[in-house]
Write a protein that holds these residues in place. Structure first.
Motif, short mmCIF file in Angstrom:
data_model
loop_
_atom_site.label_atom_id
_atom_site.label_comp_id
_atom_site.label_asym_id
_atom_site.label_seq_id
_atom_site.Cartn_x
_atom_site.Cartn_y
_atom_site.Cartn_z
N ASP A 1 -48.75 -114.28 27.50
CA ASP A 1 -47.66 -113.33 27.30
C ASP A 1 -47.95 -112.38 26.13
O ASP A 1 -48.63 -112.74 25.17
N LEU A 2 -47.41 -111.18 26.27
CA LEU A 2 -47.49 -110.16 25.22
C LEU A 2 -46.14 -109.48 25.12
O LEU A 2 -45.56 -109.10 26.14
N ASP A 3 -45.62 -109.33 23.91
CA ASP A 3 -44.35 -108.63 23.70
C ASP A 3 -44.65 -107.23 23.16
O ASP A 3 -44.86 -107.05 21.96
N PRO A 4 -44.67 -106.21 24.02
CA PRO A 4 -45.05 -104.86 23.57
C PRO A 4 -44.05 -104.26 22.61
O PRO A 4 -44.40 -103.44 21.76
N ARG A 5 -42.77 -104.65 22.72
CA ARG A 5 -41.76 -104.09 21.81
C ARG A 5 -42.01 -104.57 20.37
O ARG A 5 -41.82 -103.81 19.42
N PHE A 6 -42.41 -105.81 20.24
CA PHE A 6 -42.71 -106.36 18.92
C PHE A 6 -43.89 -105.61 18.30
O PHE A 6 -43.87 -105.23 17.13
N VAL A 7 -44.93 -105.36 19.11
CA VAL A 7 -46.11 -104.67 18.61
C VAL A 7 -45.75 -103.25 18.17
O VAL A 7 -46.17 -102.79 17.11
N LYS A 8 -44.96 -102.55 18.99
CA LYS A 8 -44.57 -101.19 18.63
C LYS A 8 -43.76 -101.17 17.34
O LYS A 8 -43.91 -100.27 16.50
N LYS A 9 -42.89 -102.15 17.18
CA LYS A 9 -42.07 -102.22 15.97
C LYS A 9 -42.97 -102.43 14.75
O LYS A 9 -42.77 -101.79 13.70
N LEU A 10 -43.95 -103.31 14.87
CA LEU A 10 -44.86 -103.56 13.75
C LEU A 10 -45.64 -102.31 13.37
O LEU A 10 -45.77 -101.98 12.19
N ILE A 11 -46.15 -101.60 14.37
CA ILE A 11 -46.95 -100.41 14.09
C ILE A 11 -46.08 -99.29 13.51
O ILE A 11 -46.48 -98.59 12.57
N SER A 12 -44.87 -99.14 14.05
CA SER A 12 -43.96 -98.12 13.52
C SER A 12 -43.60 -98.40 12.07
O SER A 12 -43.40 -97.47 11.27
N ASN A 13 -43.52 -99.70 11.72
CA ASN A 13 -43.21 -100.10 10.34
C ASN A 13 -44.46 -100.18 9.46
O ASN A 13 -44.38 -100.65 8.32
N LYS A 14 -45.60 -99.78 10.04
CA LYS A 14 -46.88 -99.82 9.32
C LYS A 14 -47.28 -101.22 8.88
O LYS A 14 -47.98 -101.41 7.88
#
Length: 353
Positions: free
Chosen positions: A154-167
């Protein structure tokens, strides 16, 4: 099929879809209500050209704001439905309900992949978003349809995007490593011949494992932008020219657009063709979306979905692409080098999906 035959087939699909979704005996509450407030397209919209002329762009907020029951066709009433969410956005996700569309889409797609690269009976591994995503059921159904079983990471793409947006790049890297480690474990301990994942995860996986020696013969790759330069890197370096490369472009609202085999003339530019007449992709002028752009020119991607389970006219995707001519077995336009809309003007967060 000639372009004229393909157009006739599409026009017939439009007539049948309009009749279905706007008839009280078969239609869904959303479109029946639309007909009362706006116009009844039955007998008025008789071709795809009529659809473009008569319908405005579909507003996807309807898929966020309204309860799923408004999309249930009367003919499907009482039948439990699947609820699928779109991929990587934050906030309330867009949701599409369905019954058998995903099976039909992927059974059709099965005929476009090689037994050499995805041998029937060989196990698959999907490293990507499962959970509420249509993709999980679709890939498993495709594997089953070809006589195979499928492992999932499994991969949670929303979590990844949140992390990258928050640097929080270090945490994003840890999460990516966590996903890749799980996939590596499967490849080292189970016999797997087919792989489905995103470009970045495939690249990371290839750094940990010799994919060909591990048994992989074919790889579906999709989810993020692949420039011609990156495609060349994937084909020649990551897959070493020994593993079948199948770029895919799809989503919950469309289904799956297959790519045509890359020829030397393509210079590693990937072109996708929608599963017409069930779904139609146009590349339109962003400033005049009634018009398609010239061939080999950039424009915004517009999607129309035409099935008994779901009707969605003229949805403007958050993607842009190059319009390509009909080719091989596809007698309709293709879309090439798909990337986020406005990618050249602003920074887009794609994460690993």
């Amino acid at each position: 099929m000639t372009p004229e035959e393909a157009q006739a087939q599409l026009d017939q699909q439009v007539r049948e879809t309009i009749q279905w979704h706007f008839s009280p005996e078969t239609g869904c509450p959303f479109w029946l209500d639309f007909a009362k407030k706006n116009f009844d397209p039955r007998g008025v919209v008789n071709s795809f050209a009529d659809l473009i002329a008569k319908f405005d762009h579909f507003q996807d907020e309807s898929l966020r704001d309204l309860q799923p029951e408004v999309w249930v066709p009367a003919a499907f009433k009482g039948k439990p439905f699947n609820i699928f969410e779109t991929g990587g956005t934050t906030g309330m996700p867009k949701q599409r309900i369905g019954w058998n569309d995903y099976k039909t889409d992927y059974e059709e797609f099965s005929g476009k992949i090689s037994d050499e690269h995805f041998p029937p009976g060989g196990a698959w591994l999907m490293v990507g978003p499962t959970g509420p995503r249509r993709l999980r059921l679709a890939i498993e159904h495709l594997a089953n349809f070809r006589g195979s079983s499928c492992y999932f990471i499994d991969l949670d793409p929303r979590f990844v995007k949140k992390l990258i947006s928050n640097k929080q790049f270090d945490v994003a890297r840890q999460y990516m490593d966590h996903v890749v480690d799980q996939a590596t474990l499967i490849l080292k301990n189970r016999k797997v011949t087919g792989l489905f994942t995103t470009p970045k995860l495939l690249e990371a996986l290839a750094e940990k494992v010799d994919l060909y020696d591990a048994g992989i013969r074919g790889a579906f790759v999709g989810g993020t932008t692949m420039t011609p330069q990156y495609v060349r890197f994937m084909v020649e370096e990551v897959l070493e020219g020994r593993i079948g490369f199948y770029p895919t472009y799809g989503n919950t609202l469309m289904g799956l657009a297959a790519s045509v085999p890359i020829t030397p003339e393509d210079q590693f530019s990937v072109t996708y063709y929608a599963p017409q007449p069930r779904a139609v992709l146009r590349v339109v002028d962003p400033k005049n979306t009634a018009q398609v752009v010239d061939y080999d020119t950039w424009g915004r991607v517009e999607l129309t979905t035409l099935t008994k389970e779901f009707f969605m006219p003229r949805f403007l995707e958050r993607d842009e692409a190059i319009r390509r001519r009909p080719r091989n077995q596809y007698a309709w336009d293709g879309v090439a080098d798909v990337r986020p809309f406005g990618a050249m003007e602003k920074t887009i967060v794609e994460g690993v999906y």
